[in-house]
Design a protein around this motif. Structure first.
Motif, mmCIF file in Angstrom:
data_model
loop_
_atom_site.group_PDB
_atom_site.id
_atom_site.type_symbol
_atom_site.label_atom_id
_atom_site.label_comp_id
_atom_site.label_asym_id
_atom_site.label_seq_id
_atom_site.Cartn_x
_atom_site.Cartn_y
_atom_site.Cartn_z
ATOM 1 N N ARG A 105 40.679 41.883 56.975
ATOM 2 C CA ARG A 105 42.111 41.793 56.641
ATOM 3 C C ARG A 105 42.919 42.768 57.523
ATOM 4 O O ARG A 105 43.805 43.461 57.036
ATOM 5 C CB ARG A 105 42.344 42.100 55.159
ATOM 6 C CG ARG A 105 43.587 41.415 54.609
ATOM 7 C CD ARG A 105 44.042 41.981 53.276
ATOM 8 N NE ARG A 105 45.100 41.155 52.729
ATOM 9 C CZ ARG A 105 45.998 41.577 51.847
ATOM 10 N NH1 ARG A 105 45.951 42.805 51.380
ATOM 11 N NH2 ARG A 105 46.901 40.777 51.394
ATOM 12 N N TRP A 160 47.901 37.729 34.562
ATOM 13 C CA TRP A 160 49.267 37.240 34.805
ATOM 14 C C TRP A 160 49.341 35.728 34.657
ATOM 15 O O TRP A 160 48.417 35.011 35.009
ATOM 16 C CB TRP A 160 49.739 37.504 36.236
ATOM 17 C CG TRP A 160 49.578 38.851 36.805
ATOM 18 C CD1 TRP A 160 49.440 40.042 36.141
ATOM 19 C CD2 TRP A 160 49.543 39.163 38.205
ATOM 20 N NE1 TRP A 160 49.334 41.058 37.043
ATOM 21 C CE2 TRP A 160 49.395 40.555 38.312
ATOM 22 C CE3 TRP A 160 49.639 38.396 39.362
ATOM 23 C CZ2 TRP A 160 49.331 41.196 39.551
ATOM 24 C CZ3 TRP A 160 49.566 39.034 40.590
ATOM 25 C CH2 TRP A 160 49.421 40.420 40.682
ATOM 26 N N LYS A 177 49.384 50.439 40.746
ATOM 27 C CA LYS A 177 48.295 49.489 41.000
ATOM 28 C C LYS A 177 47.592 49.954 42.262
ATOM 29 O O LYS A 177 48.164 49.920 43.350
ATOM 30 C CB LYS A 177 48.863 48.075 41.192
ATOM 31 C CG LYS A 177 47.832 47.044 41.618
ATOM 32 C CD LYS A 177 48.450 45.659 41.652
ATOM 33 C CE LYS A 177 47.516 44.650 42.309
ATOM 34 N NZ LYS A 177 48.160 43.345 42.460
ATOM 35 N N TRP A 221 53.973 40.073 43.468
ATOM 36 C CA TRP A 221 53.164 39.665 44.620
ATOM 37 C C TRP A 221 53.213 38.174 44.924
ATOM 38 O O TRP A 221 53.550 37.749 46.024
ATOM 39 C CB TRP A 221 51.717 40.127 44.427
ATOM 40 C CG TRP A 221 50.761 39.580 45.448
ATOM 41 C CD1 TRP A 221 49.699 38.764 45.227
ATOM 42 C CD2 TRP A 221 50.785 39.798 46.863
ATOM 43 N NE1 TRP A 221 49.054 38.471 46.387
ATOM 44 C CE2 TRP A 221 49.708 39.080 47.420
ATOM 45 C CE3 TRP A 221 51.622 40.517 47.717
ATOM 46 C CZ2 TRP A 221 49.433 39.074 48.778
ATOM 47 C CZ3 TRP A 221 51.348 40.503 49.095
ATOM 48 C CH2 TRP A 221 50.267 39.784 49.606
ATOM 49 N N ASP A 267 54.792 44.957 44.274
ATOM 50 C CA ASP A 267 53.475 44.914 44.921
ATOM 51 C C ASP A 267 53.604 45.283 46.401
ATOM 52 O O ASP A 267 54.526 46.010 46.808
ATOM 53 C CB ASP A 267 52.853 43.529 44.680
ATOM 54 C CG ASP A 267 51.330 43.544 44.632
ATOM 55 O OD1 ASP A 267 50.722 43.558 45.714
ATOM 56 O OD2 ASP A 267 50.758 43.559 43.529
ATOM 57 N N ASP A 268 52.701 44.774 47.186
ATOM 58 C CA ASP A 268 52.582 45.073 48.620
ATOM 59 C C ASP A 268 53.894 44.796 49.365
ATOM 60 O O ASP A 268 54.693 43.982 48.930
ATOM 61 C CB ASP A 268 51.469 44.169 49.170
ATOM 62 C CG ASP A 268 50.899 44.663 50.467
ATOM 63 O OD1 ASP A 268 51.472 45.585 51.056
ATOM 64 O OD2 ASP A 268 49.859 44.125 50.890
ATOM 65 N N CYS A 271 42.243 47.863 41.275
ATOM 66 C CA CYS A 271 42.195 46.530 41.877
ATOM 67 C C CYS A 271 41.411 46.650 43.166
ATOM 68 O O CYS A 271 41.552 47.635 43.888
ATOM 69 C CB CYS A 271 43.624 46.058 42.164
ATOM 70 S SG CYS A 271 43.747 44.543 43.101
ATOM 71 N N TRP A 324 52.636 49.312 43.862
ATOM 72 C CA TRP A 324 51.334 48.995 44.454
ATOM 73 C C TRP A 324 51.041 49.957 45.600
ATOM 74 O O TRP A 324 51.926 50.234 46.422
ATOM 75 C CB TRP A 324 51.380 47.563 44.978
ATOM 76 C CG TRP A 324 50.153 47.059 45.698
ATOM 77 C CD1 TRP A 324 49.139 46.320 45.154
ATOM 78 C CD2 TRP A 324 49.825 47.194 47.089
ATOM 79 N NE1 TRP A 324 48.207 45.997 46.125
ATOM 80 C CE2 TRP A 324 48.599 46.525 47.310
ATOM 81 C CE3 TRP A 324 50.440 47.826 48.173
ATOM 82 C CZ2 TRP A 324 47.985 46.458 48.565
ATOM 83 C CZ3 TRP A 324 49.816 47.760 49.420
ATOM 84 C CH2 TRP A 324 48.597 47.086 49.606
ATOM 85 N N SER A 364 40.911 43.610 45.685
ATOM 86 C CA SER A 364 41.051 42.155 45.873
ATOM 87 C C SER A 364 40.716 41.460 44.559
ATOM 88 O O SER A 364 39.893 40.545 44.517
ATOM 89 C CB SER A 364 40.122 41.649 46.970
ATOM 90 O OG SER A 364 40.316 42.348 48.159
ATOM 91 N N GLY A 365 41.301 41.890 43.480
ATOM 92 C CA GLY A 365 40.924 41.392 42.160
ATOM 93 C C GLY A 365 39.866 42.297 41.567
ATOM 94 O O GLY A 365 39.984 43.524 41.592
ATOM 95 N N ASN A 409 41.075 46.589 49.616
ATOM 96 C CA ASN A 409 40.894 45.190 49.998
ATOM 97 C C ASN A 409 39.860 44.897 51.079
ATOM 98 O O ASN A 409 40.017 43.924 51.812
ATOM 99 C CB ASN A 409 42.247 44.604 50.409
ATOM 100 C CG ASN A 409 43.073 44.234 49.206
ATOM 101 O OD1 ASN A 409 42.593 43.574 48.296
ATOM 102 N ND2 ASN A 409 44.321 44.679 49.168
ATOM 103 N N TRP A 456 42.733 44.847 37.602
ATOM 104 C CA TRP A 456 43.238 43.532 37.996
ATOM 105 C C TRP A 456 41.992 42.690 38.238
ATOM 106 O O TRP A 456 41.250 42.888 39.193
ATOM 107 C CB TRP A 456 44.125 43.624 39.247
ATOM 108 C CG TRP A 456 44.547 42.277 39.750
ATOM 109 C CD1 TRP A 456 44.393 41.784 41.012
ATOM 110 C CD2 TRP A 456 45.195 41.246 38.989
ATOM 111 N NE1 TRP A 456 44.902 40.513 41.087
ATOM 112 C CE2 TRP A 456 45.396 40.148 39.850
ATOM 113 C CE3 TRP A 456 45.597 41.128 37.651
ATOM 114 C CZ2 TRP A 456 45.991 38.957 39.430
ATOM 115 C CZ3 TRP A 456 46.190 39.941 37.231
ATOM 116 C CH2 TRP A 456 46.389 38.881 38.126
HETATM 117 C C1 GLA Z 1 45.058 42.130 46.870
HETATM 118 C C2 GLA Z 1 45.370 42.145 45.394
HETATM 119 C C3 GLA Z 1 46.589 41.286 45.123
HETATM 120 C C4 GLA Z 1 47.756 41.798 45.929
HETATM 121 C C5 GLA Z 1 47.399 41.850 47.403
HETATM 122 C C6 GLA Z 1 48.479 42.528 48.199
HETATM 123 O O1 GLA Z 1 44.633 40.864 47.262
HETATM 124 O O2 GLA Z 1 44.277 41.736 44.639
HETATM 125 O O3 GLA Z 1 46.897 41.268 43.759
HETATM 126 O O4 GLA Z 1 48.114 43.078 45.476
HETATM 127 O O5 GLA Z 1 46.190 42.529 47.636
HETATM 128 O O6 GLA Z 1 48.206 42.579 49.548
#
Ligand code: GLA
Length: 696
Positions: free
Chosen positions: A415, A545, A448, A308, A338-339, A497, A383, A499-500, A452, A516
């Protein structure tokens, strides 16, 4: 017998603690005791029989085990309903109990309203070895008319008499989660809650209460809620010096239409008592989570790489392959894309909902990349953010009504995305089929699962019951989707996860092995975040990480050491790492692989707090006490302090009579000596050390 049921008193004993309640002379279910296990049943207090006093009735002074809203009582109730005829008075009387012993000792108490056919079952399950008690309630409508439930908490936890307690809780925000707050509880009600459809970031469904404990000593009562949605903890200190905590589903904007014959079950609340401080309270929950909750609790987690922060949405086979080659050379075992990999996903304004490989970035699907990663000797992870849609997606264009919304009102985006209503069975089915296909058609070892945004305009016009059931049905639907996928693909490791650390709780950790923890990957911030997270969740669930967020400011070794305190991952742009940096990374990854059984599955001791101190230390010990590891970090202590040595570090968790050696420190000493006299470290600003502890 862990559960003793006298005609009117129930004694629940774990290995070291006891929890007692009974019926008082007025027939009220009354809390009696919660603390150390005592030698004889007769040692425990009998239910109190408060006398009528001034304007308030006896019921008001009774420490009700599970108070309903009704009668003459003003304490914060656990249960509030409106009957079909509009009556809002609920008076519960005891009917019967039921005991069972396997797999764990369990007690069920049945209560019923004095006049209406509403039955409440209070469930108690003992986790004896962890000194934990699990509680939940079940509501059954035995009549023919619906009953509107307006509040249904999981438990009320009553502390020994007194109004001199301190509450510890976690607060924070996105990219700044898990701060520890300690504050006195004073007369009134202190409320912690989530109203967002996800449980955390700003607060966590966890509490600890003490009367002057520290990490190693002092009585601590603590608890948590296994729920991944809106929750509430209310700590009440009454005017007659009684302190009680309620925990359960948030009753804010909540209602549940309880139909005849369709029971409603609350999430489980878990709580414990220890006389050995906050550290022991955390370790009890860590053990419980690892041993009984996580799908793969005893599996050592692989060192992962996540793309990411290196590539953002610019993923394709070439960019990911280049990263994967370097990651494999460094010793990474799991490569996670990831994304950005799915249809139309070039930025965060499109694509969510369309879960098939983007035709431009992956014209031949994901197979090529996955084979490449597997050939490099690594597992492949992906992801997803299944609960979401961008309005600019095929899914939204086909099903605009699948999202949480009110007709005719704004559909506020966050978002650039909207939330699918996972309470709807057709949405659940769609997500199950789409994700099942991805997992069936590809060799994917890790998912993952992201989420968000928080909820807004929480409408559901054709809801099956009261529209406010959304908050609960959403989480039930999420669990169902996730459970089904887990059943079909039991070997896959899931990470939670939002957003964390927005969805870090014991409810999701039945389904996900990891969290995460934060989108903040700066090592010095991470130290604080990790300390807060460890209050109730274990290190093996804590994905961490090493990234480039603090490159140039914090030495790479320090950044590795911070992430090695959990489940190590790497997230920097490896293409820009020098040969020396890659070599250092490889050495740290190798060291971590040797230490990870202790870190991920051992006992954690927080020796010096990074949230409080510039010099912090955390220790992990193997369960058999033969080996351990110490991580020490010095952030910034001004120059004048150079003449002063760093304070001694007193080890913990050693066998007092065994002899141990600590790497880099001269001499062998007894466990007791290391714990009592400690050791002194030398560290420059922004430096860290990892020291192994070994029995000899
Ligand atoms: C969130 C996650 C990040 C990443 C982004 C991708 O913010 O917490 O680790 O995966 O989305 O868009």
């Amino acid at each position: 017998m862990p559960i003793q049921a006298a005609p009117a008193r129930w004694i629940l004993e774990t290995d070291h603690t006891a929890y007692v309640f009974g019926l008082n002379q007025a027939g009220l279910l009354t809390h009696c005791y919660w603390g150390m296990r005592l030698p004889r049943p007769g040692d425990y207090p009998e239910p109190a029989n408060p006398v009528f006093w001034a304007a308030d009735g006896a019921a008001h002074f009774t420490p009700h085990e599970y108070p309903a809203y009704g009668g003459l009582s003003y304490v914060d109730p656990c249960l509030k309903v409106t009957f079909a005829d509009g009556v809002r008075d609920l008076v519960l009387t005891y009917v019967e109990h039921e005991l069972s012993h396997a797999p764990q000792p369990q007690l069920t108490l049945r209560l019923q309203d004095t006049a209406y056919p509403l039955r409440i079952s209070l469930h108690y399950r003992l986790h004896e070895a962890y000194d934990l008690i699990e509680r939940w309630a079940e509501l059954e409508n035995l009549g023919t008319e619906p009953v509107l439930v307006e509040r249904a908490y999981s438990a009320k936890w009553t502390l020994p008499p007194g109004d001199d307690y301190r509450l510890t809780h976690l607060y924070g925000r996105h990219v700044d989660e898990f701060h520890i707050q300690r504050e006195p509880l004073t007369q009134g009600l202190k409320t912690l809650e989530s109203r967002r459809i996800i449980p955390s970031h700003h607060a966590s469904p966890w509490f600890a209460v003490d009367r002057g404990a520290d990490e190693d000593t002092g009585k601590v009562w603590f608890g948590t809620l296994a729920w991944s949605g809106n929750w509430k903890i209310s700590a009440e200190v009454t005017e007659f010096a009684s302190t009680r905590l309620s925990i359960g589903l948030n009753d804010w904007d909540f209602a549940w239409k309880l139909l005849p014959g369709q029971p409603f079950t609350t999430p489980a609340a878990l709580a414990g008592f220890t006389p050995h401080g906050f550290g022991a309270a955390s370790r009890a929950l860590h053990d419980y989570v690892r041993d009984t909750l996580l799908p793969h609790g005893k599996t050592l987690h692989k060192v992962l790489y996540n793309s990411w922060e290196a590539t953002l949405f610019n993923v394709d086979e070439a960019s990911q392959s280049a990263l994967a080659e370097i990651a494999a050379e460094m010793g990474v075992e799991l490569f996670v894309m990831d994304d950005g990999w799915f249809h139309g996903r070039n930025w965060d304004n499109a694509g969510l909902g369309d879960w098939w490989p983007d035709e431009v970035k992956f014209p031949h699907g994901l197979g090529g990349l996955i084979h490449k990663v597997n050939r490099l000797g690594m597992d492949f992870g992906l992801w997803v953010e299944p609960e979401m849609v961008n309005p600019n997606s095929e899914l939204y264009r086909a099903h605009p009504d699948w999202i949480i919304h009110w007709p005719g009102r704004a559909r506020t985006e966050s978002r650039n995305q909207l939330i699918l209503n996972l309470g709807r069975p057709e949405v659940q089915e769609y997500l199950i089929s789409v994700l099942d296909r991805i997992l069936s058609e590809n060799n994917i070892a890790f998912i993952k699962w992201d989420m968000n945004r928080n909820a807004s305009e929480p409408g559901w016009v054709d809801a099956p019951g009261d529209p406010r059931e959304l908050w609960v049905r959403y989480v039930q639907g999420l669990y169902r989707v996730w459970e089904t996928l887990r059943q079909r693909h039991p070997q896959v490791i899931f990470q939670s996860c939002a957003s964390g650390g927005g969805r870090a709780d014991l409810g999701i950790l039945r389904l996900a092995d990891q969290v995460w923890v934060s989108d903040n990957t700066e090592a010095t911030c991470r130290l604080d975040i990790q300390e807060g997270y460890s209050q109730f969740l274990p290190a093996n669930t804590m994905e961490a990480w090493v990234t480039d967020a603090d490159k140039g400011r914090v030495p790479l070794e320090f950044r590795f050491h911070v992430s090695m305190c959990g489940s190590l991952g790497v997230g920097g742009n490896l293409l820009e790492w020098s040969a020396e940096e890659r070599a250092l990374a490889a050495a740290c990854i190798q060291q971590y692989k040797e230490l990870r059984p202790i870190i991920q599955l051992g006992d954690q001791y927080r020796l010096r707090s990074p949230q409080q101190e510039q010099f912090s230390v955390v220790q992990y010990m193997s369960k058999d006490g033969t080996e351990g590891v110490l991580f020490a970090f010095r952030v910034h202590i001004p120059d004048y302090a150079r003449v002063v040595k760093l304070p001694p570090v007193h080890l913990r968790g050693l066998e007092p009579a065994w002899l141990y050696r600590v790497e880099g420190i001269a001499g062998e000493r007894s466990g007791l000596a290391w714990m009592e006299t400690g050791l002194t470290l030398e560290l420059e600003n922004m430096h860290s050390k990892v020291l192994r502890i070994k029995r000899i």
